[in-house]
Structures are given as structure tokens and as C-alpha cells.
Design an enzyme around this catalytic site. Structure first.
Site, PDB file in Angstrom:
ATOM      1  N   LYS A 104      32.401  17.390  61.007  1.00 13.70           N
ATOM      2  CA  LYS A 104      31.885  17.041  60.134  1.00 13.70           C
ATOM      3  C   LYS A 104      32.904  16.763  58.994  1.00 13.70           C
ATOM      4  O   LYS A 104      33.601  18.007  59.514  1.00 13.70           O
ATOM      5  CB  LYS A 104      31.317  17.428  58.929  1.00 13.70           C
ATOM      6  CG  LYS A 104      30.332  16.565  58.043  1.00 13.70           C
ATOM      7  CD  LYS A 104      29.120  15.726  58.461  1.00 13.70           C
ATOM      8  CE  LYS A 104      28.884  14.412  57.563  1.00 13.70           C
ATOM      9  NZ  LYS A 104      27.525  14.246  58.358  1.00 13.70           N
ATOM     10  N   GLY A 216      14.456   5.391  46.940  1.00 12.40           N
ATOM     11  CA  GLY A 216      15.284   4.974  46.438  1.00 12.40           C
ATOM     12  C   GLY A 216      15.092   2.826  47.482  1.00 12.40           C
ATOM     13  O   GLY A 216      14.728   3.317  48.690  1.00 12.40           O
ATOM     14  N   GLY A 218      18.361   1.463  49.148  1.00 12.58           N
ATOM     15  CA  GLY A 218      19.856   1.030  49.755  1.00 12.58           C
ATOM     16  C   GLY A 218      18.962   1.483  51.056  1.00 12.58           C
ATOM     17  O   GLY A 218      18.356   0.811  51.406  1.00 12.58           O
ATOM     18  N   ASN A 219      19.855   1.856  52.075  1.00 12.46           N
ATOM     19  CA  ASN A 219      20.482   1.628  53.339  1.00 12.46           C
ATOM     20  C   ASN A 219      18.656   2.194  53.618  1.00 12.46           C
ATOM     21  O   ASN A 219      17.943   1.504  54.860  1.00 12.46           O
ATOM     22  CB  ASN A 219      21.051   2.060  54.402  1.00 12.46           C
ATOM     23  CG  ASN A 219      21.689   2.023  55.569  1.00 12.46           C
ATOM     24  OD1 ASN A 219      21.091   2.955  56.079  1.00 12.46           O
ATOM     25  ND2 ASN A 219      21.600   0.496  56.042  1.00 12.46           N
ATOM     26  N   GLY A 221      15.914   3.513  52.036  1.00 10.25           N
ATOM     27  CA  GLY A 221      14.713   2.922  51.509  1.00 10.25           C
ATOM     28  C   GLY A 221      14.198   1.173  51.649  1.00 10.25           C
ATOM     29  O   GLY A 221      13.494   1.295  52.784  1.00 10.25           O
TER      30      GLY A 221
HETATM   31  P1  NAD Z   1      22.087   4.376  49.703  1.00 15.78           P
HETATM   32  O1  NAD Z   1      23.197   4.462  49.006  1.00 15.78           O
HETATM   33  O2  NAD Z   1      22.776   3.052  50.256  1.00 15.78           O
HETATM   34  O3  NAD Z   1      20.889   4.120  48.677  1.00 15.78           O
HETATM   35  C1  NAD Z   1      20.440   4.738  47.665  1.00 15.78           C
HETATM   36  C2  NAD Z   1      19.331   4.051  45.987  1.00 15.78           C
HETATM   37  O4  NAD Z   1      18.822   5.154  46.168  1.00 15.78           O
HETATM   38  C3  NAD Z   1      19.787   2.985  46.278  1.00 15.78           C
HETATM   39  O5  NAD Z   1      18.855   1.843  46.077  1.00 15.78           O
HETATM   40  C4  NAD Z   1      19.742   3.931  44.984  1.00 15.78           C
HETATM   41  O6  NAD Z   1      20.049   2.792  43.486  1.00 15.78           O
HETATM   42  C5  NAD Z   1      18.387   4.730  44.882  1.00 15.78           C
HETATM   43  N1  NAD Z   1      18.775   6.251  43.719  1.00 15.78           N
HETATM   44  C6  NAD Z   1      19.698   6.867  42.747  1.00 15.78           C
HETATM   45  N2  NAD Z   1      19.932   7.091  42.032  1.00 15.78           N
HETATM   46  C7  NAD Z   1      18.354   7.436  41.891  1.00 15.78           C
HETATM   47  C8  NAD Z   1      16.576   8.679  41.511  1.00 15.78           C
HETATM   48  N3  NAD Z   1      17.538   8.755  40.698  1.00 15.78           N
HETATM   49  N4  NAD Z   1      16.111   7.945  41.383  1.00 15.78           N
HETATM   50  C9  NAD Z   1      16.155   7.333  42.580  1.00 15.78           C
HETATM   51  N5  NAD Z   1      16.700   6.285  43.860  1.00 15.78           N
HETATM   52  C10 NAD Z   1      17.932   6.003  43.588  1.00 15.78           C
HETATM   53  O7  NAD Z   1      22.631   5.450  50.582  1.00 15.78           O
HETATM   54  P2  NAD Z   1      21.411   5.509  52.026  1.00 15.78           P
HETATM   55  O8  NAD Z   1      22.100   4.928  53.256  1.00 15.78           O
HETATM   56  O9  NAD Z   1      20.101   4.823  52.227  1.00 15.78           O
HETATM   57  O10 NAD Z   1      21.220   6.543  52.112  1.00 15.78           O
HETATM   58  C11 NAD Z   1      19.938   7.587  51.272  1.00 15.78           C
HETATM   59  C12 NAD Z   1      20.135   9.019  51.830  1.00 15.78           C
HETATM   60  O11 NAD Z   1      19.654   9.084  53.316  1.00 15.78           O
HETATM   61  C13 NAD Z   1      21.117  10.178  51.358  1.00 15.78           C
HETATM   62  O12 NAD Z   1      20.335  11.605  51.288  1.00 15.78           O
HETATM   63  C14 NAD Z   1      22.018   9.899  52.522  1.00 15.78           C
HETATM   64  O13 NAD Z   1      22.459  11.013  53.292  1.00 15.78           O
HETATM   65  C15 NAD Z   1      20.232   9.924  53.646  1.00 15.78           C
HETATM   66  N6  NAD Z   1      21.183   9.134  54.687  1.00 15.78           N
HETATM   67  C16 NAD Z   1      21.487   8.243  55.184  1.00 15.78           C
HETATM   68  C17 NAD Z   1      21.988   7.500  56.765  1.00 15.78           C
HETATM   69  C18 NAD Z   1      22.388   6.624  56.900  1.00 15.78           C
HETATM   70  O14 NAD Z   1      22.533   6.152  57.940  1.00 15.78           O
HETATM   71  N7  NAD Z   1      22.578   5.665  55.742  1.00 15.78           N
HETATM   72  C19 NAD Z   1      21.534   8.693  57.468  1.00 15.78           C
HETATM   73  C20 NAD Z   1      20.902   9.841  57.183  1.00 15.78           C
HETATM   74  C21 NAD Z   1      20.719  10.723  55.883  1.00 15.78           C
END
Ligand code: NAD
Length: 414
Positions: A104, A216, A218-219, A221
Site C-alpha cells: 500500500k 452508499g 457511489g462506485n 453501491g
Molecule cells: P464512492 O466515493 O464512489 O461512493 C461512496 C458513496 O457513499 C457515495 O454515494 C456517498 O454519497 C455515500 N456516502 C457518504 N457518506 C454516507 C453516509 N453517511 N451514509 C450513506 N452514504 C454515504 O466510494 P466507493 O468507491 O463506492 O467506495 C465505497 C466503499 O467501498 C469504501 O469503503 C471503499 O474503501 C470500499 N471499496 C471500494 C472499492 C472500489 O473499487 N471502488 C474496492 C474495495 C473497497
């Protein structure tokens, strides 16, 4: 005071080491990164003057293959968050059976206060400084918090210039034009659905009659919702940072996406009840997907969770105390480093293609993702069912650490 994440990672490891009866020397080797690099990046800012940023790379373990793990640009980054995350990457790669170790990186900076030109300089300086420590067969970074495919493109260019070679496999999560893959964007969300599909089979839940709630949008959800719908699962609730929406008759993914794209928020979505984020987690459903933040399921709300399955899309959404409560309440948890491993498995596919000069079709990419994650799920499930009184997270740690420990022994490192 908040818990030091590296101490927490070591405690988790100590528990597994006891379960597996690992000998003293092996424990010592696996409790710390093999190599930890710390340096300072200095760049000339847009307005003149020098700006400096502490930077890290933790190369935790490479017994199974080259170190692999993202690089975060964050103002709250610390040496210990990077160390902890590199340990978790090691277990995650091992769990999914990838021929990769764990690493990391991080730079203490606030991307929101930096121009694109300054971010480019930081990225180039990071890759240049570490050029002799990185590479397709040494250590392969990827995007993480506040870094993206553009960051990887800048780093790749600086690395190739410094090492005087073309080496697309030195970084993953690159733009598609530079050897990235179309499948990567949806891979984590799709992986959440693949592992949940297997959990449903195990629990004899019919996906066509199942309901899901997703925290959530984002990517992770968003694409989990898309692929759950393809399986026939009805999504009855979503949330983002503005709050939650709920309708027991279902809310179509396309409708939620269209609304979010038009309004940048899910707030005031029509034909749905507005709930707080905490209320959403406690609604009755078959599958609950926390896909936003860490520590959202705690000892104060764990008893109120009505879901049969918790699919941990986010990293660390469930606290240790909540784990115990949910285990007693027979809630089936798919632990984060299995459930959200689709991203790193996709990164592995990118690396493998770059090294062999191939480019897979999207179908092949997704089929392979399915195979790798389905196998990983069943390996963990077998351990969960054979061992007594452990939960799925503990079973996953046992599978992962055993693979790394076995590789260490085979190499004669201990
Ligand atoms: P992202 O930034 O694309 O999306 C995050 C989402 O969470 C957004 O829709 C935001 O509005 C929402 N959010 C923020 N605060 C919130 C709250 N209090 N209640 C509800 N929703 C809330 O992030 P992502 O890439 O989707 O990552 C989300 C999680 O998944 C993180 O913990 C990340 O470490 C983990 N993750 C992501 C990936 C990846 O490939 N993107 C891989 C492994 C783990």
C-alpha cells in the site's frame, strides 16, 4: 482516542496465528511489513515556492507474488494506516488465490487544495523516487482514495521514463487507452453480487423473491444495485450522504441513477419514504449492503438489523462487537475482504493481460471474475462450516493467513 489501525491489524493477525498454531518465527515475520519506505516529495507549486509532502510505500509480504496495493492521497494519511492497509491487502490477495502479495502507498496531501498540475508533479515524483522498488514483477500500485486512472497514467509515464522501458503491468487501474480494462469500473460492485449470490444459494434464498438495501450510491453501491437487479433481486432502499430513500415495493436502479445524475443527490426522490441513514440499515430485508463508510454497524444498532445477509461492500463497516452480536443473531456476513475483492481481482486480470500483451473481452473478464470469487467464497464457507464457533470473517482470515504462511515455509524463509 481512535484505535491505531496497524495495532488492530496485528491483533487480528495474532488471533489467526493462535488458531493456526503458527510458530514463533513465522509470527514475527508476518506481523510487520517486509519493507517500509518513507520519503519526502518536493515540488514547485503553481505560485512559486516549494511544497513538500511526506510519502510512504509499505511492501508487506511477497511470498505469493509481487506486492500489490493502491496509493492514497489524503491529508490524514499516516505511516500506520499505510502499514495496516498493506497487511489487509496481503490477506485479500491470498484469500482470492491471486499470485500476488500485499502492499500500500500513501502521500500526505490534500488533493482538494492542489491544482491538476501540482497533482501531476506529485504523482511523477512518487513513481520516479520509487522506480527501483516498483515494477510488474516487484510491486504494482493501483488507484485508491483520491487517486484515479489519470494518477496511474502520470505514474506509468514517469516510471517508464526513469527505467527506460515500456512496462504497462507496473500499474493497474490505468485508463483503457493505456492498457486498463473496461470491466474494472463495475468489478467491485459485480463482485459483491457474485459473493451474495453464493450466500443466497447456501441459505436457500431465492433471488427472485429477495429484497436488498444499499447504503452508499457511489462506485460500489451503484453497480451492486445494477447487478442485483439482473439477478432478480428487488432493491427497496438506497442512501447517499444526503440521506436515505425507501419503498417496500421496490425502487428501480435506473430510476435512482437517473435521479441522482440529474440532482446530484437522492434527496426528495419521488414515490419513496425519506429515512435517515441509520433508519435505513434497520429496515427488514434479505440483503443489506453497506457500501459507503466504515463502522456503520456497531454494538448500538447490531441487534436491530433485520437482514439475513450483510454483504460488506465497504471496507470495515462492521465493528468487532457488532460482529459478535450478529453471529449470535445468525446474520450471515460476507466479510469485506471477500465481498469487495472484485476490484483487486480485476486489477490482477489487467496486470496479467499487460504482461502477456492480450486484451480480454468484457465477457471473459466478468466470467473469470465470477469463477475466482465463487471459488474464494466456497473455500471460506468450507472453513466456516468445518471449524467450530468462528464467524465468516474469522474463517476468511484463517484461509488467507494459512496460504501466506505456507508460501513462507515453502520458500524456506522461516
Ligand atoms: P464512492 O466515493 O464512489 O461512493 C461512496 C458513496 O457513499 C457515495 O454515494 C456517498 O454519497 C455515500 N456516502 C457518504 N457518506 C454516507 C453516509 N453517511 N451514509 C450513506 N452514504 C454515504 O466510494 P466507493 O468507491 O463506492 O467506495 C465505497 C466503499 O467501498 C469504501 O469503503 C471503499 O474503501 C470500499 N471499496 C471500494 C472499492 C472500489 O473499487 N471502488 C474496492 C474495495 C473497497
Amino acid at each position: 482516542m481512535s484505535v491505531n489501525p496497524f495495532i488492530q491489524a496485528q491483533k487480528q493477525f495474532d488471533w489467526v496465528a493462535n488458531q493456526l498454531n503458527l510458530d514463533k518465527e513465522l509470527r514475527k515475520s508476518l506481523r510487520y511489513p517486509q519493507n517500509f519506505i518513507q520519503f519526502t516529495i518536493r515540488i514547485r507549486g503553481d505560485k512559486g515556492g516549494i511544497k513538500s509532502f511526506p510519502a510512504f510505500r509499505s511492501q508487506y509480504n511477497n511470498a505469493l507474488g509481487p506486492y500489490k496495493g493502491g496509493i492514497r492521497f489524503h491529508p490524514d494519511e499516516t505511516a500506520d494506516t499505510v502499514r495496516a492497509l498493506s497487511a489487509w491487502m496481503t490477506w485479500k490477495c491470498a484469500l482470492t488465490g491471486l499470485p500476488l502479495g500485499g502492499g500500500k502507498g500513501g502521500v500526505i496531501c490534500n488533493p482538494k487544495e492542489l491544482s491538476e498540475n501540482e497533482l501531476k508533479k506529485i504523482s511523477q515524483a512518487y513513481a520516479k523516487k520509487l522506480a527501483k522498488d516498483l515494477g510488474p514483477w516487484k510491486d504494482i500500485p493501483a488507484p485508491d482514495v483520491y487517486t484515479n486512472s489519470q494518477t496511474m497514467a502520470w505514474m506509468l509515464e514517469a516510471y517508464e521514463k526513469k527505467t527506460k522501458q515500456s512496462a504497462p503491468g507496473a500499474f493497474t487501474g490505468k485508463p483503457v487507452e493505456l492498457g486498463g480494462h473496461e470491466g474494472r469500473t463495475e468489478a467491485t460492485g459485480l463482485g459483491v453480487v457474485i459473493t451474495t449470490r453464493e450466500a443466497m444459494k447456501h441459505l436457500k434464498i431465492n433471488p427472485k423473491k429477495a429484497t436488498a438495501i444499499i447504503q452508499g450510491f457511489g462506485n460500489v453501491g451503484k453497480y451492486a444495485a445494477k447487478h442485483f437487479e439482473k439477478l432478480g433481486v428487488k432493491i427497496i432502499g438506497y442512501s447517499d450522504s444526503s440521506g436515505a430513500i425507501f419503498n417496500s415495493r421496490g425502487i428501480k436502479y435506473e430510476d435512482a441513477l437517473k435521479y441522482k445524475n440529474e440532482h446530484t443527490t437522492l434527496k426528495d426522490f419521488p414515490n419513496a419514504k425519506a429515512l435517515t441513514n441509520n433508519q435505513l440499515l434497520e429496515q427488514k430485508c434479505d440483503i443489506l449492503v453497506p457500501a459507503a463508510l466504515e463502522n456503520v454497524i456497531t454494538k448500538s444498532n447490531a441487534h436491530n438489523i433485520q437482514a439475513k445477509i450483510i454483504a460488506e461492500g465497504a471496507n470495515g463497516p462492521t465493528t468487532v462487537q457488532a460482529d459478535d452480536i450478529l453471529y449470535k443473531d445468525s446474520v450471515f456476513i460476507i466479510p469485506d475482504f471477500l465481498c469487495n475483492a472484485g476490484g483487486v481481482v480485476g486489477s490482477y486480470f489487467e496486470w496479467a493481460q499487460n504482461n502477456s500483451g492480450e486484451h480480454w473481452t468484457l465477457k471473459k473478464y466478468n466470467d473469470q471474475l465470477d469463477e475466482v470469487l465463487t471459488n474464494a467464497f466456497h473455500t471460506v464457507l468450507d472453513t466456516f462450516e468445518t471449524e467450530h464457533k468462528i464467524n465468516m470473517r474469522q474463517a476468511a482470515y484463517m484461509v488467507a493467513v494459512k496460504k501466506v504462511a505456507d508460501a513462507m515455509k515453502l520458500r524456506g524463509r522461516v
